[in-house]
Write a protein that holds these residues in place. Structure first.
Motif, PDB file in Angstrom:
ATOM      1  N   ASN A  63     -27.533  25.074  69.195  1.00  0.00           N
ATOM      2  CA  ASN A  63     -28.358  26.236  68.889  1.00  0.00           C
ATOM      3  C   ASN A  63     -29.748  26.114  69.495  1.00  0.00           C
ATOM      4  O   ASN A  63     -30.309  27.077  69.989  1.00  0.00           O
ATOM      5  N   ALA A  64     -30.311  24.937  69.423  1.00  0.00           N
ATOM      6  CA  ALA A  64     -31.647  24.727  69.976  1.00  0.00           C
ATOM      7  C   ALA A  64     -31.698  23.346  70.606  1.00  0.00           C
ATOM      8  O   ALA A  64     -31.094  22.407  70.088  1.00  0.00           O
ATOM      9  N   VAL A  65     -32.407  23.266  71.704  1.00  0.00           N
ATOM     10  CA  VAL A  65     -32.601  21.983  72.368  1.00  0.00           C
ATOM     11  C   VAL A  65     -34.075  21.826  72.667  1.00  0.00           C
ATOM     12  O   VAL A  65     -34.814  22.822  72.720  1.00  0.00           O
ATOM     13  N   ALA A  66     -34.495  20.595  72.840  1.00  0.00           N
ATOM     14  CA  ALA A  66     -35.930  20.361  72.968  1.00  0.00           C
ATOM     15  C   ALA A  66     -36.223  19.164  73.849  1.00  0.00           C
ATOM     16  O   ALA A  66     -35.353  18.334  74.121  1.00  0.00           O
ATOM     17  N   TRP A  67     -37.461  19.117  74.268  1.00  0.00           N
ATOM     18  CA  TRP A  67     -38.019  17.953  74.948  1.00  0.00           C
ATOM     19  C   TRP A  67     -39.144  17.384  74.095  1.00  0.00           C
ATOM     20  O   TRP A  67     -39.971  18.140  73.572  1.00  0.00           O
TER      21      TRP A  67
ATOM     22  N   CYS B   7     -34.965  14.096  75.703  1.00  0.00           N
ATOM     23  CA  CYS B   7     -34.353  15.352  75.317  1.00  0.00           C
ATOM     24  C   CYS B   7     -33.658  15.163  73.969  1.00  0.00           C
ATOM     25  O   CYS B   7     -33.241  14.058  73.621  1.00  0.00           O
ATOM     26  N   LYS B   8     -33.593  16.241  73.235  1.00  0.00           N
ATOM     27  CA  LYS B   8     -33.026  16.199  71.886  1.00  0.00           C
ATOM     28  C   LYS B   8     -32.230  17.463  71.612  1.00  0.00           C
ATOM     29  O   LYS B   8     -32.655  18.562  71.973  1.00  0.00           O
ATOM     30  N   ALA B   9     -31.093  17.295  70.960  1.00  0.00           N
ATOM     31  CA  ALA B   9     -30.282  18.418  70.513  1.00  0.00           C
ATOM     32  C   ALA B   9     -29.643  18.033  69.197  1.00  0.00           C
ATOM     33  O   ALA B   9     -28.991  16.989  69.119  1.00  0.00           O
ATOM     34  N   ALA B  10     -29.881  18.853  68.204  1.00  0.00           N
ATOM     35  CA  ALA B  10     -29.432  18.537  66.834  1.00  0.00           C
ATOM     36  C   ALA B  10     -29.992  17.157  66.486  1.00  0.00           C
ATOM     37  O   ALA B  10     -31.178  16.926  66.584  1.00  0.00           O
TER      38      ALA B  10
END
Length: 110
Positions: free
Chosen positions: A31-35, A94-97
């Motif tokens: 749903n959302a991913v981030a740095w 990077c990060k996801a969940a």
């Protein structure tokens, strides 16, 4: 699930880099991913995030210089970093969940 980040390196101030992160062994997109990034002696901080609806958010320190995006399959996302500053030097993750990629080092020389 594995997240693989790449694209870090050494660049002069004012230069650009593009980071990529690809998710492997997932059955659906996140749903959302981030740095995030972590500079020496500092806590890890969120740099940018993008949702499945392409809503983005940025840390104040990078807004207007960094752009987060993701591909249509939702398994690869990017961080375009322009006008880099020495204070952007950090390990970027990077990060996801609840999953984290291994960091990629970005070094900006003055």
């Amino acid at each position: 699930v594995q997240l693989q980040a790449s694209g870090g390196g050494l660049v002069q101030a004012g230069g650009s880099l593009r980071l990529s992160c690809t998710a492997y062994f997932i059955s659906r997109s996140f749903n959302a991913v981030a740095w995030y990034r972590q500079a020496p002696g500092k806590e890890r901080e969120e740099v940018a995030k993008i949702t499945s609806g392409s809503v983005t958010s940025y840390a104040d320190s990078v807004r207007g210089r960094f752009t987060i995006s993701r591909d249509n399959a939702g398994k690869t996302w990017y961080l375009q970093m322009n006008s880099l500053k020495p204070e952007d030097t950090a390990v970027y993750y990077c990060k996801a969940a609840s999953f984290w990629g291994r960091g990629t080092l970005v070094t900006v020389s003055s």
